[in-house]
Design a protein around this motif. Structure first.
Motif, PDB file in Angstrom:
ATOM      1  N   MET A  15       0.842  -1.193   0.000  1.00 55.47           N
ATOM      2  CA  MET A  15       0.000   0.000   0.000  1.00 55.47           C
ATOM      3  C   MET A  15       0.876   1.241   0.000  1.00 55.47           C
ATOM      4  O   MET A  15       1.077   1.897   1.013  1.00 55.47           O
ATOM      5  CB  MET A  15      -0.932  -0.014   1.217  1.00 55.47           C
ATOM      6  CG  MET A  15      -2.074  -0.996   1.121  1.00 55.47           C
ATOM      7  SD  MET A  15      -3.199  -0.595  -0.242  1.00 55.47           S
ATOM      8  CE  MET A  15      -3.847   0.951   0.351  1.00 55.47           C
ATOM      9  N   GLY A  16       1.450   1.581  -1.151  1.00 55.62           N
ATOM     10  CA  GLY A  16       2.264   2.773  -1.267  1.00 55.62           C
ATOM     11  C   GLY A  16       1.413   4.025  -1.281  1.00 55.62           C
ATOM     12  O   GLY A  16       0.172   3.976  -1.311  1.00 55.62           O
ATOM     13  N   SER A  17       2.055   5.170  -1.287  1.00 55.61           N
ATOM     14  CA  SER A  17       1.331   6.444  -1.236  1.00 55.61           C
ATOM     15  C   SER A  17       0.419   6.627  -2.439  1.00 55.61           C
ATOM     16  O   SER A  17      -0.671   7.206  -2.330  1.00 55.61           O
ATOM     17  CB  SER A  17       2.338   7.604  -1.142  1.00 55.61           C
ATOM     18  OG  SER A  17       3.232   7.591  -2.250  1.00 55.61           O
ATOM     19  N   SER A  18       0.842   6.140  -3.611  1.00 53.18           N
ATOM     20  CA  SER A  18       0.016   6.283  -4.810  1.00 53.18           C
ATOM     21  C   SER A  18      -1.268   5.455  -4.703  1.00 53.18           C
ATOM     22  O   SER A  18      -2.352   5.908  -5.099  1.00 53.18           O
ATOM     23  CB  SER A  18       0.808   5.861  -6.047  1.00 53.18           C
ATOM     24  OG  SER A  18       1.936   6.695  -6.231  1.00 53.18           O
ATOM     25  N   SER A  19      -1.162   4.234  -4.158  1.00 52.72           N
ATOM     26  CA  SER A  19      -2.352   3.401  -3.964  1.00 52.72           C
ATOM     27  C   SER A  19      -3.312   4.038  -2.974  1.00 52.72           C
ATOM     28  O   SER A  19      -4.534   4.050  -3.173  1.00 52.72           O
ATOM     29  CB  SER A  19      -1.949   2.001  -3.477  1.00 52.72           C
ATOM     30  OG  SER A  19      -1.138   1.345  -4.417  1.00 52.72           O
ATOM     31  N   ILE A  20      -2.767   4.586  -1.899  1.00 49.27           N
ATOM     32  CA  ILE A  20      -3.593   5.267  -0.898  1.00 49.27           C
ATOM     33  C   ILE A  20      -4.280   6.479  -1.523  1.00 49.27           C
ATOM     34  O   ILE A  20      -5.453   6.763  -1.241  1.00 49.27           O
ATOM     35  CB  ILE A  20      -2.733   5.689   0.312  1.00 49.27           C
ATOM     36  CG1 ILE A  20      -2.199   4.452   1.024  1.00 49.27           C
ATOM     37  CG2 ILE A  20      -3.539   6.547   1.290  1.00 49.27           C
ATOM     38  CD1 ILE A  20      -1.163   4.752   2.085  1.00 49.27           C
ATOM     39  N   LEU A  21      -3.571   7.184  -2.389  1.00 51.38           N
ATOM     40  CA  LEU A  21      -4.142   8.354  -3.058  1.00 51.38           C
ATOM     41  C   LEU A  21      -5.316   7.957  -3.948  1.00 51.38           C
ATOM     42  O   LEU A  21      -6.332   8.661  -4.004  1.00 51.38           O
ATOM     43  CB  LEU A  21      -3.061   9.062  -3.880  1.00 51.38           C
ATOM     44  CG  LEU A  21      -3.424  10.440  -4.448  1.00 51.38           C
ATOM     45  CD1 LEU A  21      -3.817  11.398  -3.329  1.00 51.38           C
ATOM     46  CD2 LEU A  21      -2.246  11.005  -5.238  1.00 51.38           C
ATOM     47  N   ILE A  22      -5.193   6.827  -4.636  1.00 51.15           N
ATOM     48  CA  ILE A  22      -6.293   6.360  -5.480  1.00 51.15           C
ATOM     49  C   ILE A  22      -7.505   5.994  -4.623  1.00 51.15           C
ATOM     50  O   ILE A  22      -8.653   6.310  -4.976  1.00 51.15           O
ATOM     51  CB  ILE A  22      -5.845   5.159  -6.341  1.00 51.15           C
ATOM     52  CG1 ILE A  22      -4.829   5.620  -7.387  1.00 51.15           C
ATOM     53  CG2 ILE A  22      -7.046   4.500  -7.027  1.00 51.15           C
ATOM     54  CD1 ILE A  22      -4.253   4.497  -8.221  1.00 51.15           C
ATOM     55  N   LEU A  23      -7.272   5.347  -3.481  1.00 49.72           N
ATOM     56  CA  LEU A  23      -8.377   5.021  -2.573  1.00 49.72           C
ATOM     57  C   LEU A  23      -9.041   6.294  -2.052  1.00 49.72           C
ATOM     58  O   LEU A  23     -10.265   6.354  -1.890  1.00 49.72           O
ATOM     59  CB  LEU A  23      -7.874   4.155  -1.420  1.00 49.72           C
ATOM     60  CG  LEU A  23      -7.400   2.747  -1.791  1.00 49.72           C
ATOM     61  CD1 LEU A  23      -6.904   2.008  -0.553  1.00 49.72           C
ATOM     62  CD2 LEU A  23      -8.507   1.952  -2.470  1.00 49.72           C
ATOM     63  N   LEU A 191      -0.507  11.729  -8.854  1.00 51.68           N
ATOM     64  CA  LEU A 191      -0.314  10.313  -9.171  1.00 51.68           C
ATOM     65  C   LEU A 191       0.873  10.159 -10.113  1.00 51.68           C
ATOM     66  O   LEU A 191       1.076  10.985 -10.997  1.00 51.68           O
ATOM     67  CB  LEU A 191      -1.564   9.742  -9.842  1.00 51.68           C
ATOM     68  CG  LEU A 191      -2.767   9.426  -8.967  1.00 51.68           C
ATOM     69  CD1 LEU A 191      -3.937   8.975  -9.835  1.00 51.68           C
ATOM     70  CD2 LEU A 191      -2.438   8.353  -7.944  1.00 51.68           C
ATOM     71  N   PRO A 192       1.655   9.095  -9.950  1.00 50.30           N
ATOM     72  CA  PRO A 192       2.751   8.868 -10.903  1.00 50.30           C
ATOM     73  C   PRO A 192       2.203   8.508 -12.269  1.00 50.30           C
ATOM     74  O   PRO A 192       1.130   7.918 -12.385  1.00 50.30           O
ATOM     75  CB  PRO A 192       3.515   7.689 -10.281  1.00 50.30           C
ATOM     76  CG  PRO A 192       2.497   6.976  -9.456  1.00 50.30           C
ATOM     77  CD  PRO A 192       1.584   8.040  -8.918  1.00 50.30           C
ATOM     78  N   GLN A 193       2.917   8.856 -13.302  1.00 49.51           N
ATOM     79  CA  GLN A 193       2.505   8.530 -14.670  1.00 49.51           C
ATOM     80  C   GLN A 193       2.910   7.088 -14.966  1.00 49.51           C
ATOM     81  O   GLN A 193       4.093   6.771 -15.046  1.00 49.51           O
ATOM     82  CB  GLN A 193       3.170   9.475 -15.662  1.00 49.51           C
ATOM     83  CG  GLN A 193       2.723   9.268 -17.102  1.00 49.51           C
ATOM     84  CD  GLN A 193       1.258   9.624 -17.314  1.00 49.51           C
ATOM     85  OE1 GLN A 193       0.815  10.696 -16.952  1.00 49.51           O
ATOM     86  NE2 GLN A 193       0.501   8.706 -17.886  1.00 49.51           N
ATOM     87  N   ALA A 194       1.910   6.217 -15.085  1.00 47.48           N
ATOM     88  CA  ALA A 194       2.190   4.806 -15.362  1.00 47.48           C
ATOM     89  C   ALA A 194       2.747   4.647 -16.771  1.00 47.48           C
ATOM     90  O   ALA A 194       2.315   5.321 -17.708  1.00 47.48           O
ATOM     91  CB  ALA A 194       0.926   3.975 -15.192  1.00 47.48           C
ATOM     92  N   THR A 195       3.724   3.760 -16.913  1.00 45.64           N
ATOM     93  CA  THR A 195       4.289   3.469 -18.229  1.00 45.64           C
ATOM     94  C   THR A 195       3.378   2.510 -18.971  1.00 45.64           C
ATOM     95  O   THR A 195       3.108   1.396 -18.512  1.00 45.64           O
ATOM     96  CB  THR A 195       5.685   2.842 -18.093  1.00 45.64           C
ATOM     97  OG1 THR A 195       6.529   3.746 -17.363  1.00 45.64           O
ATOM     98  CG2 THR A 195       6.288   2.581 -19.453  1.00 45.64           C
ATOM     99  N   LEU A 196       2.850   2.942 -20.098  1.00 49.28           N
ATOM    100  CA  LEU A 196       1.916   2.130 -20.861  1.00 49.28           C
ATOM    101  C   LEU A 196       2.652   1.288 -21.896  1.00 49.28           C
ATOM    102  O   LEU A 196       3.487   1.815 -22.637  1.00 49.28           O
ATOM    103  CB  LEU A 196       0.896   3.024 -21.570  1.00 49.28           C
ATOM    104  CG  LEU A 196      -0.048   3.848 -20.688  1.00 49.28           C
ATOM    105  CD1 LEU A 196      -0.922   4.728 -21.568  1.00 49.28           C
ATOM    106  CD2 LEU A 196      -0.899   2.955 -19.821  1.00 49.28           C
ATOM    107  N   PRO A 197       2.366  -0.018 -21.944  1.00 48.15           N
ATOM    108  CA  PRO A 197       2.931  -0.839 -23.014  1.00 48.15           C
ATOM    109  C   PRO A 197       2.449  -0.333 -24.366  1.00 48.15           C
ATOM    110  O   PRO A 197       1.350   0.212 -24.492  1.00 48.15           O
ATOM    111  CB  PRO A 197       2.368  -2.241 -22.712  1.00 48.15           C
ATOM    112  CG  PRO A 197       1.947  -2.199 -21.277  1.00 48.15           C
ATOM    113  CD  PRO A 197       1.529  -0.795 -21.012  1.00 48.15           C
TER     114      PRO A 197
END
Length: 398
Positions: A15-23, A191-197
């Motif tokens: 549960m990193g900070s980004s996951s908590i932010l999404i919640l 939120l961090p920018q997720a790397t998209l395949p």
């Protein structure tokens, strides 16, 4: 597996900070939605003077423009990024909510309702896909159970906050709700920018690949009856609650409190079991708890029905979302989450239309108990369907 780590007071490592932010984003979006939306029908019918039919059209347009278009939001998230898609979605809903209080022109109200729906169609699959990308695969079921808890917390607390606003304060409430969604679009920046395949397939090819996944399609279809039954919380169950208890305001509080209290213990009990077995058991529980209402409408039988619906929500929804996160290819996370929402779109729509028609029909022939018998029998359809699921092994995500 414990919710907290061995270091007392600390959240688990997954549960990193980004996951908590999404919640947090999910909680505040549900809180704001349920603070504002229940006041729409009263305002436009009683204060503005529109017919109930037109108010129903406003609500139907919002539902269709969200649930029916969510697959497009998923496709878009996979291509332009989860963060950007969620940001656009929150802004659109914020503008839509604020606009509902700023106009009484019918066409502008419809446009505002469409904006609110399209906003949800964008940010909902984007946030779920982003949370999936940020969470280790073995923790998906746990994190989606947490999401179910925070969403239900928002569902409970939102209407309570809405009670502080009187009917004549609709403009203030609409602007406040719109402002909160604009605030959420700002929070998304963190939120961090997720790397998209890289994407090599077209939208049509991607849709074809999803439909060819037979286990995924069967599980999605099997959720339609649950959403049909769940929709009765908005339609027929309040009518029964008024008759047996004199009020219907308590039914949502009861269901959501049950979910908040028992979601995590139920997760620990079910997390190592096969998804089709959990689905079948859940539907048998719902069946058993609907049948007493077919015998007599009493407070105790209604409470059993509500408990059965709550158990279904605690098992079926997070388990299915965890399954989608597991089998979806990384380059198609948004599309899979968007497509999986078709169960809610179809089940919710049928629950409103066919559910209302069936209830009126059985009341007209003086047999309202048969409505609950019909709902009970409806749960047998996915049980039969789910026995086929075990013959199809899921394709793992890349």
């Amino acid at each position: 597996m414990q919710l907290v780590s061995s270091n007392k007071g600390k959240l688990p490592r997954y549960m990193g900070s980004s996951s908590i932010l999404i919640l947090f984003l999910q909680f505040l979006s549900f809180f704001t939605f349920f603070m504002f939306v229940p006041t729409i029908s009263t305002h436009f019918n009683q204060t503005v003077g529109f017919s109930v039919g037109f108010v129903g059209l406003i609500l139907a347009v919002r539902i269709i423009s969200q649930q029916g278009i969510m697959i497009i939001g998923g496709f878009l998230a996979d291509r332009i990024g989860f963060k950007r898609t969620a940001l656009i979605g929150f802004l659109m809903r914020g503008i839509g909510f604020a606009s509902l209080g700023l106009t009484t022109h019918p066409m502008l109200i419809i446009v505002a309702a469409i904006l609110t729906g399209l906003g949800g169609a964008l940010f909902s699959p984007a946030l779920k896909a982003n949370l999936t990308a940020l969470t280790p695969p073995e923790r998906h079921k746990e994190v989606f159970s947490l999401m179910n808890i925070v969403e239900n917390a928002g569902t409970v607390l939102g209407p309570l906050a809405g009670l502080y606003f009187k009917d004549e304060s609709f403009l203030i409430l609409s602007v406040l709700a719109g402002g909160l969604f604009v605030f959420l679009s700002i929070v998304v920046f963190f939120l961090p920018q997720a790397t998209l395949p890289s994407k090599t397939s077209s939208w049509i090819q991607e849709s074809t690949d999803i439909v060819k996944n037979k286990q995924f399609m069967l599980l999605t279809i099997s959720l339609v009856p649950f959403h049909f039954i769940y929709q009765q919380l908005y339609l027929t169950i309040p009518i029964v609650a008024d008759k047996v208890s004199g009020s219907s305001g308590w039914i949502f509080s009861y269901v959501t409190i049950i979910i908040i209290l028992f979601q995590w213990p139920l997760l620990l009990y079910t997390k190592k079991r096969r998804i089709e077995h959990l689905f079948i058991c859940s539907y048998f529980v719902i069946l058993a708890m609907l049948l007493p209402n077919a015998i007599e409408n009493q407070l105790w039988s209604l409470v059993l029905t509500l408990t059965g619906i709550a158990i279904g929500a605690m098992v079926l929804l997070p388990v299915f979302q965890s399954y989608v996160a597991k089998i979806a290819p990384k380059e198609s996370l948004g599309a899979y989450f968007g497509f999986s929402n078709m169960a809610m779109a179809l089940g919710g729509s049928l629950g409103n239309l066919a559910g209302g028609f069936l209830y009126d029909f059985f009341v007209k022939i003086h047999s309202p108990d048969k409505f609950w018998l019909a709902l009970s029998l409806f749960t047998l359809l996915p049980i039969v369907l789910l026995f086929k699921v075990q013959f199809y092994q899921p394709k793992q995500g890349n």
